[in-house]
Enzyme design. Structure first.
Site, PDB file in Angstrom:
ATOM      1  CD  GLU A  26      41.070  24.900  42.372  1.00 10.42           C
ATOM      2  OE1 GLU A  26      42.093  24.338  41.986  1.00 10.42           O
ATOM      3  OE2 GLU A  26      40.074  24.292  42.803  1.00 10.42           O
ATOM      4  CD  GLU A  40      36.643  23.402  40.668  1.00  5.68           C
ATOM      5  OE1 GLU A  40      37.374  22.476  41.090  1.00  5.68           O
ATOM      6  OE2 GLU A  40      37.016  24.245  39.844  1.00  5.68           O
TER       7      GLU A  40
HETATM    8  C1  FCB Z   1      40.346  21.550  41.081  1.00  2.21           C
HETATM    9  C2  FCB Z   1      40.393  22.159  39.706  1.00  2.21           C
HETATM   10  C3  FCB Z   1      39.650  21.380  38.656  1.00  2.21           C
HETATM   11  C4  FCB Z   1      39.807  19.901  38.845  1.00  2.21           C
HETATM   12  C5  FCB Z   1      39.453  19.527  40.262  1.00  2.21           C
HETATM   13  C6  FCB Z   1      39.504  18.048  40.540  1.00  2.21           C
HETATM   14  O1  FCB Z   1      41.471  21.899  41.796  1.00  2.21           O
HETATM   15  O2  FCB Z   1      39.873  23.462  39.715  1.00  2.21           O
HETATM   16  O3  FCB Z   1      40.091  21.813  37.399  1.00  2.21           O
HETATM   17  O4  FCB Z   1      41.082  19.528  38.512  1.00  2.21           O
HETATM   18  O5  FCB Z   1      40.330  20.176  41.137  1.00  2.21           O
END
Ligand code: FCB
Length: 444
Positions: free
Chosen positions: A167, A352
């Site tokens: 990210e 994610e």
């Molecule tokens: C993302 C992150 C992870 C966690 C989720 C909820 O942005 O990569 O570490 O904090 O959000």
């Protein structure tokens, strides 16, 4: 869950994701100090000033945790390596205990039939490098390349995939412009430099790993759907600027070798000189692209504020405990848009996706139907994107365990597995059992 493995292509990968600082327990194993330890120790930054010193003690309990991953029927495990655990000062002396730990962790995944999906940087910069300016300092490309070489010389032969950085928007903008994550800076010049250096570091690490003969190299981007808050031209433009900063800057840099004009108009004066010379390195070919997706934002213009002059307007959709609107269609739209505008046939992964809730244990059970619903709705959008032609090859649920949710401390629970932060007991939630049922015959 209504969807099961059968609703996806045969070689589709299901996994779950975690990150080192959020679960390991950074106080263990002679790791060096990180800027998150410093940020958390400063009043007002983190709920209850909590840090990742003990977290879930995954450092010692990883066999039990990986057993849970395997028993749910996941194919892969996305984890991260802590820079300061391997190099306590960020450069120089290696902490052998740290490298040995990741070596054991890798073998433990392989023994359980789990493909290791590694990330080299999930936000915990060694404090010694923060002292030198951290992401503001252009030397970070070389520091990160050296760290990458040390780690991947040891582990590279066993990784299914590697992404250098998790990210980049959070590393750069959220942390150096909004000041909401370590190092907590609010400064446009610092932010512009971090926006470029984070991609420079991505490029240098990729180059090093290619040099080691590795493939399976990608990038992981967090995308947030940018919705104009109303029909006005001003809001449309503001939303395009937000989309540029959040989404298109990083995708543009990595997949086209150029930054979007709508962002350069504000950041160009603050970029390091000679930044154009780095674009070829930044945009070298990758093997896959990862998308982290959670929510959308409703954006209007704020003409009184300096560039980027944005206002974040509360939305009307149901929200998670993070106060994030639940907008599954955005995941579909991003998968289609990414393939169409940036990555073509390159494999896409949802690296994610998940939700926070206030999950309690009652009578020994943790029921979370809200999370099952969230996963179901987002997985349906993934299936829809595949049917629409996006080459999506896998999906990773965030997260295996309740964990250290950065500036929110331990309050926001994202896990498939509940963690009692007093006893560290693990209790699989309803969503874990639902995933297991969707992924395995045994679970049904
Ligand atoms: C993302 C992150 C992870 C966690 C989720 C909820 O942005 O990569 O570490 O904090 O959000």
């Amino acid at each position: 869950m209504k969807l099961t493995r059968k609703d996806f292509p045969e070689d589709f990968i299901f996994g779950t994701a975690t990150s080192s600082y959020q679960i390991e327990g950074h106080a263990f194993g002679s790791a060096g100090r990180t800027h998150w330890d410093d940020y958390a120790a400063t009043p007002g930054n983190v709920s209850r000033a909590e840090d990742g010193g003990r977290a879930c003690d995954h450092y010692h309990r990883y066999p039990e945790d990986l057993d849970l991953v395997a028993a749910a029927g996941f194919d892969a495990y996305r984890f991260s390596i802590s820079w300061a655990r391997v190099l306590p000062d960020g450069r120089g002396a290696v902490n052998a205990e740290g490298l040995d730990y990741y070596d054991r962790l890798t073998d433990a995944m392989l023994e359980r039939g789990l493909a290791p999906y590694a990330t080299l940087y999930h936000w915990e910069l060694p404090s010694a490098l923060a002292d030198l300016g951290g992401w503001r300092n252009g030397d970070i490309g070389d520091w990160f390349a050296d760290y990458t070489e040390i780690v991947m010389t040891r582990l590279g032969d066993r990784m299914a995939t590697v992404a250098p950085i998790n990210e980049p928007w959070c590393v750069a903008w959220l942390s150096h412009f909004m000041g909401l994550q370590a190092p907590g800076i609010r400064d446009i010049r610092a932010a512009a430099r971090a926006m470029h250096h984070v991609l420079l570091a991505h490029g240098r690490a990729t180059q090093v790993m290619r040099g080691l003969g590795m493939d399976g190299l990608g990038g992981v981007f967090n995308l947030e759907w940018s919705n104009p808050a109303d029909d006005s031209e001003a809001s449309r433009l503001a939303a395009a600027r937000y989309d540029g900063i959040y989404n298109r800057w990083f995708m543009g840099g990595v997949f086209k070798g150029e930054y979007p004009a709508i962002v350069l108009e504000g950041l160009e004066p603050h970029l390091p000189s000679g930044w154009q010379d780095d674009m070829a390195l930044i945009s070298q070919p990758l093997d896959w692209c990862g998308i982290n997706y959670y929510t959308r934002k409703n954006i209007a213009a704020d003409p009184r504020a300096p560039w980027p002059s944005l206002a974040d307007v509360p939305g009307v959709l149901p929200k998670t405990y993070m106060d994030w609107e639940i907008y599954p269609e955005g995941l579909h739209d991003f998968l289609i848009r990414t393939a169409r505008e940036y990555t073509g046939d390159l494999p896409l992964y949802v690296t994610e996706n998940g939700m926070a809730a206030h999950d309690d244990i009652m009578a020994g059970e943790c029921r979370d139907p809200h999370r099952i619903d969230y996963y179901e709705k987002h997985l349906s959008q993934v299936a829809r994107a595949i049917a629409g032609g996006a080459p999506v090859k896998g999906y990773f649920a965030w997260s295996l365990l309740d964990n250290y949710e950065w500036s929110f401390g331990y309050d926001k629970r994202f896990g498939l597995v509940h963690v009692d932060f007093d006893t560290l007991a693990r209790t699989p939630k309803g969503s874990y059992h639902a995933m297991k049922a969707a992924l395995t015959e045994a679970g049904r």
